[in-house]
Design a protein around this motif. Structure first.
Motif, short mmCIF file in Angstrom:
data_model
loop_
_atom_site.label_atom_id
_atom_site.label_comp_id
_atom_site.label_asym_id
_atom_site.label_seq_id
_atom_site.Cartn_x
_atom_site.Cartn_y
_atom_site.Cartn_z
N ALA A 163 15.58 -41.12 16.94
CA ALA A 163 15.40 -41.11 15.83
C ALA A 163 14.57 -39.88 15.19
CB ALA A 163 14.29 -42.29 15.42
N VAL A 164 15.12 -39.36 13.87
CA VAL A 164 14.57 -38.23 13.42
C VAL A 164 14.15 -38.52 11.92
CG1 VAL A 164 15.08 -35.77 12.75
CG2 VAL A 164 16.12 -37.04 14.82
N ARG A 165 12.94 -38.38 11.37
CA ARG A 165 12.52 -38.64 10.31
C ARG A 165 11.81 -37.16 9.64
NH1 ARG A 165 14.42 -43.88 9.78
NH2 ARG A 165 14.01 -45.01 11.60
N ALA A 183 -10.50 -50.36 3.48
CA ALA A 183 -11.41 -49.24 3.88
C ALA A 183 -11.76 -48.36 2.89
CB ALA A 183 -10.90 -48.40 5.32
N ASP A 184 -12.94 -47.63 2.74
CA ASP A 184 -13.45 -46.78 1.94
C ASP A 184 -12.65 -45.57 2.03
OD1 ASP A 184 -15.26 -48.74 1.16
OD2 ASP A 184 -16.73 -48.12 2.36
N ASN A 185 -12.64 -45.21 3.08
CA ASN A 185 -12.15 -43.94 3.37
C ASN A 185 -10.69 -43.84 4.11
OD1 ASN A 185 -14.49 -42.52 2.32
ND2 ASN A 185 -15.43 -43.20 4.50
N MET A 186 -9.62 -43.17 3.68
CA MET A 186 -8.52 -43.12 4.37
C MET A 186 -8.06 -41.69 4.74
SD MET A 186 -6.40 -45.63 1.78
CE MET A 186 -6.64 -44.58 0.20
N GLU A 187 -7.58 -41.75 6.21
CA GLU A 187 -7.27 -40.10 6.62
C GLU A 187 -5.84 -40.33 7.40
OE1 GLU A 187 -10.41 -39.13 9.09
OE2 GLU A 187 -12.00 -39.21 7.50
N ALA A 188 -5.25 -39.28 7.41
CA ALA A 188 -4.03 -39.15 7.84
C ALA A 188 -3.70 -37.97 8.88
CB ALA A 188 -2.52 -39.47 7.00
N TYR A 189 -3.19 -38.21 10.21
CA TYR A 189 -3.04 -36.97 11.23
C TYR A 189 -1.45 -37.03 11.36
CZ TYR A 189 -8.05 -37.00 11.96
OH TYR A 189 -9.43 -37.09 11.71
N VAL A 190 -0.95 -35.71 11.30
CA VAL A 190 0.57 -35.43 11.67
C VAL A 190 0.42 -34.69 12.71
CG1 VAL A 190 2.71 -34.66 10.81
CG2 VAL A 190 1.19 -35.84 9.32
N ILE A 191 1.00 -35.07 14.06
CA ILE A 191 0.87 -34.28 15.17
C ILE A 191 2.48 -33.95 15.44
CG2 ILE A 191 0.53 -34.20 17.59
CD1 ILE A 191 -1.85 -36.46 17.08
N SER A 192 2.98 -32.89 15.44
CA SER A 192 4.32 -32.53 15.52
C SER A 192 4.39 -31.18 15.93
CB SER A 192 5.13 -32.95 13.94
OG SER A 192 6.45 -32.35 14.17
N ASP A 193 5.82 -30.85 16.24
CA ASP A 193 6.09 -29.42 16.46
C ASP A 193 6.48 -28.83 15.21
OD1 ASP A 193 8.49 -30.57 16.14
OD2 ASP A 193 9.35 -30.32 18.00
N PHE A 194 6.65 -29.47 14.16
CA PHE A 194 7.07 -28.74 12.77
C PHE A 194 8.15 -28.12 12.96
CE2 PHE A 194 2.84 -29.91 12.43
CZ PHE A 194 2.52 -30.60 11.15
N GLN A 195 9.49 -28.63 13.26
CA GLN A 195 10.77 -28.06 13.15
C GLN A 195 10.98 -27.70 11.85
OE1 GLN A 195 12.95 -30.72 16.16
NE2 GLN A 195 14.00 -28.83 16.36
N LYS A 196 11.72 -26.74 11.38
CA LYS A 196 11.85 -26.08 10.20
C LYS A 196 13.12 -27.10 9.35
CE LYS A 196 11.16 -21.35 10.43
NZ LYS A 196 11.73 -20.03 10.27
N ASN A 197 13.75 -27.64 10.29
CA ASN A 197 15.11 -28.33 9.68
C ASN A 197 14.67 -29.97 9.29
OD1 ASN A 197 14.83 -29.29 12.35
ND2 ASN A 197 17.06 -29.09 12.87
N ILE A 198 13.66 -30.47 9.65
CA ILE A 198 13.06 -31.62 9.31
C ILE A 198 11.60 -31.58 8.62
CG2 ILE A 198 13.92 -32.78 11.42
CD1 ILE A 198 11.19 -33.12 12.63
N THR A 199 10.91 -30.34 8.38
CA THR A 199 9.86 -30.34 7.90
C THR A 199 9.82 -30.08 6.29
OG1 THR A 199 8.82 -29.55 9.88
CG2 THR A 199 7.38 -29.20 7.82
N ASP A 200 10.08 -31.08 5.37
CA ASP A 200 10.16 -30.84 4.15
C ASP A 200 8.83 -31.33 3.38
OD1 ASP A 200 10.03 -33.36 4.77
OD2 ASP A 200 11.65 -34.18 3.43
N TYR A 201 7.58 -31.17 4.02
CA TYR A 201 6.35 -31.52 3.64
C TYR A 201 5.81 -30.52 2.73
CZ TYR A 201 1.22 -31.67 3.48
OH TYR A 201 -0.03 -31.78 3.26
N TYR A 614 10.65 -23.31 14.35
CA TYR A 614 9.58 -24.20 14.05
C TYR A 614 8.69 -23.19 13.05
CZ TYR A 614 10.17 -25.81 18.60
OH TYR A 614 10.81 -26.66 19.89
N LEU A 615 8.07 -24.06 12.11
CA LEU A 615 6.98 -23.48 11.29
C LEU A 615 5.54 -22.80 12.01
CD1 LEU A 615 6.99 -25.68 8.23
CD2 LEU A 615 8.51 -23.64 8.53
N ASN A 616 5.14 -21.69 11.50
CA ASN A 616 3.99 -21.34 12.45
C ASN A 616 2.75 -22.00 11.87
OD1 ASN A 616 3.17 -20.09 9.72
ND2 ASN A 616 4.10 -18.10 10.38
#
Length: 616
Positions: A163-165, A183-201, A614-616
């Motif tokens: 799967a690829v997202r 919860a009072d506080n919300m935090e998100a972590y993104v652990i990835s190699d950040f390939q260019k062709n899927i990184t639209d963040y 990958y993105l640097n």
């Protein structure tokens, strides 16, 4: 400076212990009598000074050791212009488990390193906090918040997935899960190699969720991928050498040497050869594949490459029909030349019918329909011809000498084709043959002046509108067209400006032109005959609709799974919706009744992850 656990600072009171020990540690001295007290006094003063310094250093070391131990438990940090958030936290951790994460980081795959990072993140939070562990699989259990212990267990279960997202979709899922908590506080972590062709963040202001990106990159960015393959001929034929074209790509900055390609077909493994692929380039290789039986075929292309291996295999399937059926629609009797051409080859089955006895429902059964000198083409027949061509059929039209031009004009208008205007009884010679087009490509080793081309004693003068999508196959010496091709959606319509009758046209006497022309028209198609599909990319597949009742439904069956796809009948075709129900590469059989295979599809992993940039 602030502290994650400031309560531990109360332990600094323990610094009083070494001070108390130092103050109340009185040594008892023994009296020793000496004859000369003067020398004893000098020794006593020197020893006392050294002892005092020594004890102070020991005291300081003990206090520092205790202080550093307390600070370690309190976890000091320097805030970045932000206050420490107090209260319960909801934490979402995304683990990229796509194929690119199988690349190596030093001596371990990136996925293992990502799992270690995820464990460290979860362990840094309190037991009361809630966690979401999400991967590219988007499974149901990944859409809710769980305890710290359960989160660590979910991390251990993560494995490489096809799967690829895109990151935007991932982060949307993260926010949905976090918003479901209280919860009072919300935090998100993104652990990835950040390939260019899927990184639209794209970072957008969002005060409700703090996002932290954790990049991981491999030390080796070398990869060779098997991208695709296709048959040169649209229809594979039995007892013939069918040429298969293979595309491979070197996705690195280094020359790939001695890449070995192998073909597995009919239980035999055939080494094709080795080749060098320049950096950042694709190469094409042609394989001669023998087909010795009819029916459905499964085949596999493979190379050897490391460490990214998901794109080293390419599965494909194709069908070889037991016969190719041709329908000849005649105005009168059958044409003996047409019957002779196809009658000499048992693989072609020709059927002659009168224009007044046509069964339109059988049109999809034929690969080629020849309109042999019909005096007129009715609107009904013209409509059926156009529908047949749109669905991938081939129609060859030879007009009658006394053709009703109005009916032909109405018929050809649907194909945006040039139209016959009037019949001319002048002799004309064909001077040019288009060997670049499929019909005459690979027919002649070389075209020489000795090649006999057709001569006509009469032909229709055709309009010559440049806007018409005409491809001339045979051209008169004066530049007008003798035989033209018009592609319409998935099929082709061929129109000859002269009748087939030998009184006007000697095409039937030119065997080196007439025979291969008919054979290749019968196996040509504008329809995209796909040998393989990609998981997650090709969510809809098309096949012939062979369903006769409403009580049965189409099913797809792979090696380890069987499911009912979404199905929608459109005329003689049926569209099957996969809807991400296929997760493993392999061959999948289509059937209505168990054991009665109606079609076979080969699914490969999506090559999107092959691009190791990958993105640097």
């Amino acid at each position: 400076m602030q502290f994650v656990h400031p309560a531990f600072l109360y332990a600094l009171l323990a610094l009083l212990i070494p001070i108390i020990i130092h103050l109340f540690h009185f040594r008892r001295f023994k009296k020793v009598y000496f004859t000369n007290v003067r020398f004893l006094k000098e020794v006593k003063e020197e020893t006392s000074q050294r002892s005092r310094i020594k004890h102070l250093l020991v005291l300081l070391s003990r206090m520092l050791a205790l202080a550093f131990l307390v600070f370690a438990f309190a976890q000091p940090f320097i805030p970045q212009d932000a206050e420490v958030k107090q209260g319960e936290k909801s934490v979402s951790v995304y683990l990229d488990n796509s194929f690119s994460m199988s690349s190596l980081s030093k001596d371990v795959p990136l996925l293992e390193k990502a799992k270690q990072r995820a464990r460290e993140i979860v362990s840094a939070y309190d037991v009361e906090d809630r966690f979401q562990i999400i991967t590219n699989n988007f499974e149901g259990k990944q859409q809710r918040l769980v305890s710290k212990e359960d989160a660590l267990s979910l991390i251990e279960e993560v494995e490489i997935s096809p799967a690829v997202r895109s990151l935007n979709k991932v982060m949307l899922r993260q926010k949905q899960a976090l918003n479901n908590g209280d919860a009072d506080n919300m935090e998100a972590y993104v652990i990835s190699d950040f390939q260019k062709n899927i990184t639209d963040y794209e970072e957008k202001p969002d005060t409700t969720v703090e996002v932290r990106l954790v990049p991981l990159q491999s030390v080796q960015k070398r990869n060779i991928s098997l991208d695709s393959c296709w048959l040169e001929a649209p229809v594979p034929m039995i007892n013939q050498v069918n040429r298969l074209v293979v595309k491979m790509t070197n996705i690195s900055d280094d020359l790939a040497e001695d890449v070995r390609l192998t073909l597995s077909h009919e239980g035999q493994v055939k080494p094709v050869g080795a080749m060098n692929i320049p950096p950042r380039s694709s190469v094409y290789d042609t394989i001669n594949m023998s087909v010795l039986r009819t029916g459905y075929h499964e085949a596999e292309l493979s190379i050897t490459d490391y460490p990214v291996q998901f794109d080293d295999k390419y599965l494909f399937s194709f069908h070889v029909a037991p016969e190719i059926k041709i329908l000849v629609v005649n105005n009168g009797g059958a044409n003996k030349f047409l019957s002779a051409v196809f009658g000499s080859n048992g693989y072609f089955k020709v059927e002659n019918v009168s224009s007044k006895q046509i069964d339109y429902s059988k049109f999809p059964d034929y690969q080629l329909i020849i309109s042999n000198e019909l005096s007129s083409i009715s609107s009904g027949l013209g409509f059926e011809f156009s529908q047949y061509v749109k669905n991938g059929g081939n129609v060859l039209v030879f007009p009658s000498r006394n053709a009703d031009l109005a009916s032909y004009k109405n018929f050809l208008t649907g194909f945006r084709a040039n139209e016959p205007e009037s019949f001319s009884d002048f002799k004309k010679e064909v001077g040019t043959i288009n060997t670049e087009e499929f019909i005459f490509s690979d027919v002649f080793e070389r075209v020489t002046s000795n090649l006999k081309l057709p001569v006509t004693q009469g032909n229709f003068k055709m309009t010559q509108f440049g806007s018409r999508p005409e491809e001339v196959l045979l051209k008169y010496r004066d530049g007008s067209s003798f035989l033209s091709k018009y592609q319409m959606e998935q099929g082709n319509m061929y129109f000859c400006s002269a009748p087939l009758d030998v009184k006007y046209n000697d095409l039937v006497r030119n065997g080196e032109i007439f025979v291969p022309m008919l054979y290749k028209m019968a196996i040509s198609t504008g329809k995209d005959s796909k040998l393989a599909y990609f998981i997650g990319k090709d969510n809809y597949i098309e096949t012939d609709n062979k369903k006769t009742g409403n009580e049965l439904v189409y099913k797809l069956k792979g090696k380890d799974e069987e499911f009912i796809p979404e199905q929608k009948a459109i005329g003689s075709q049926v569209m099957l919706g996969i809807n991400n129900q296929i997760a493993e590469a392999g061959f999948y059989d289509l059937f209505l009744k168990e054991g009665d295979i109606l079609d076979k599809f080969a699914f490969n992993f999506d090559r999107k992850e092959s691009q190791l940039e990958y993105l640097n």
